[in-house]
Design an enzyme around this catalytic site. Structure first.
Site, mmCIF file in Angstrom:
data_model
loop_
_atom_site.group_PDB
_atom_site.id
_atom_site.type_symbol
_atom_site.label_atom_id
_atom_site.label_comp_id
_atom_site.label_asym_id
_atom_site.label_seq_id
_atom_site.Cartn_x
_atom_site.Cartn_y
_atom_site.Cartn_z
ATOM 1 N N TYR A 82 0.832 -1.196 0.000
ATOM 2 C CA TYR A 82 0.000 0.000 0.000
ATOM 3 C C TYR A 82 0.870 1.249 0.000
ATOM 4 O O TYR A 82 2.073 1.195 0.251
ATOM 5 C CB TYR A 82 -0.950 0.008 1.199
ATOM 6 N N ARG A 125 8.268 4.039 -4.821
ATOM 7 C CA ARG A 125 8.358 3.051 -3.744
ATOM 8 C C ARG A 125 7.334 1.940 -3.943
ATOM 9 O O ARG A 125 7.610 0.767 -3.654
ATOM 10 C CB ARG A 125 8.168 3.715 -2.381
ATOM 11 N N ARG A 170 -7.645 -20.478 -1.935
ATOM 12 C CA ARG A 170 -6.670 -20.350 -0.860
ATOM 13 C C ARG A 170 -5.586 -21.420 -0.954
ATOM 14 O O ARG A 170 -5.856 -22.623 -0.876
ATOM 15 C CB ARG A 170 -7.356 -20.427 0.500
ATOM 16 N N LYS A 204 6.614 -2.008 1.874
ATOM 17 C CA LYS A 204 5.433 -1.404 2.515
ATOM 18 C C LYS A 204 4.222 -2.326 2.322
ATOM 19 O O LYS A 204 3.343 -2.083 1.494
ATOM 20 C CB LYS A 204 5.169 -0.008 1.946
ATOM 21 N N GLU A 244 11.867 2.273 14.345
ATOM 22 C CA GLU A 244 10.999 3.348 13.858
ATOM 23 C C GLU A 244 9.738 3.394 14.692
ATOM 24 O O GLU A 244 9.533 2.578 15.596
ATOM 25 C CB GLU A 244 10.658 3.115 12.379
ATOM 26 N N LEU A 288 11.133 1.143 7.182
ATOM 27 C CA LEU A 288 10.565 1.602 5.921
ATOM 28 C C LEU A 288 11.374 2.782 5.403
ATOM 29 O O LEU A 288 11.750 3.670 6.169
ATOM 30 C CB LEU A 288 9.109 2.025 6.120
#
Length: 285
Positions: A33, A52, A100, A149, A181, A205
């Site tokens: 995301y 990114r 799945r 991310k 972080e 990140l």
């Protein structure tokens, strides 16, 4: 006004937006995301976020479903259709829907692409920027590829709840005795005028706002050192702050109950916030 969202090529009212129950983002957190800020109806640091995004997709071997130009058009459409002035645009891309199985589905499985807006009036004039944040420290027990991310955000969410339960605003995560972080931001301290922040690697990140802020700091002749620091060093610092796409530069005034500096936002964090907002608005698209 009903919010319009983007789902797999269509702009639809949010009540009609649907994603398959077999989507791998839902079943495996198999997706990435980005969050891009909007100020005055324009996008902040869009190119950085798009770059990114492409890197994150590549690291997970997920295809890139939209060109950067098409992605920009979707963002602009959502701003216009939702009459968004200040706020955020959330983008999520997953590996798609398939029965799945831990094994990745066929390479030609269409990715799932979702974007939506969040209105945040006065985003750049947050009161907490004038008072500062209180943070606590927690163990960093996330997976080892934090440079990607991904949508694996359960532990950061738990961290924010730990902070709330402790009467704080956020948490800084600690691994091997040093800060990695914040739960959704990069962490910094200032000592004798020097800005200190964790060096890039798989442990954190690679923040888009981080990159811009450090560039602006160096252009303003501020000294920057990229290295790890401990909670104790942070408590003894003159200032501390965080950066993220949604909070820009926000001072930290308390860490684990210890006052940082004077207990009020310091000069460096305040000045960097001003510079970042001014320069980013000039380059917004």
């Amino acid at each position: 006004m009903t919010r319009t969202v983007y789902v797999n090529g269509d702009y639809v009212p949010e009540a009609e937006a649907k994603v398959s129950v077999f989507d791998r983002g839902f079943l495996f957190a198999d997706g990435v995301y980005e969050v891009t800020s909007v100020l005055d109806g324009k996008l902040i640091d869009f190119d950085g976020h798009a770059k990114r995004l492409e890197r994150s997709l590549g690291e997970l071997e997920i295809g890139v479903p939209l060109s950067r130009e098409d992605l920009l058009e979707v963002h602009r459409q959502l701003i216009a259709r939702n009459e968004l002035t200040d706020g955020l645009i959330y983008l999520q891309i997953t590996r798609g829907a398939a029965d799945r199985d831990f094994i990745y589905p066929a390479a030609d499985t269409p990715q799932t692409v979702v974007l939506f807006t969040q209105a945040k009036p006065g985003l750049a004039d947050s009161p907490v920027a004038r008072t500062g944040l209180k943070v606590i420290s927690i163990d960093d027990i996330r997976w080892g590829r934090r440079d990607i991310k991904t949508v694996q955000l359960l532990y950061p969410s738990m961290g924010k709840m730990m902070a709330k339960a402790a009467g704080a605003d956020d948490a800084w995560m600690v691994e091997d005795g040093v800060v990695t972080e914040g739960t959704s931001n990069n962490a910094y301290i200032v000592k004798n005028g020097k800005i200190i922040t964790r060096h890039l690697g798989t442990e954190i990140l690679h923040g888009i706002t981080r990159a811009a802020v450090l560039r602006f700091a160096r252009e303003a002749q501020m000294e920057v050192e990229e290295r790890a620091f401990s909670i104790e060093e942070a408590q003894d610092a003159d200032e501390a702050f965080i950066t993220s796409a949604s909070s820009f530069v926000t001072p930290v005034v308390e860490i684990d109950g210890a006052t940082v500096g004077t207990g009020k936002p310091g000069f460096v964090a305040t000045r960097l916030r001003e510079i970042y907002l001014d320069e980013s608005r000039k380059k917004s698209v």
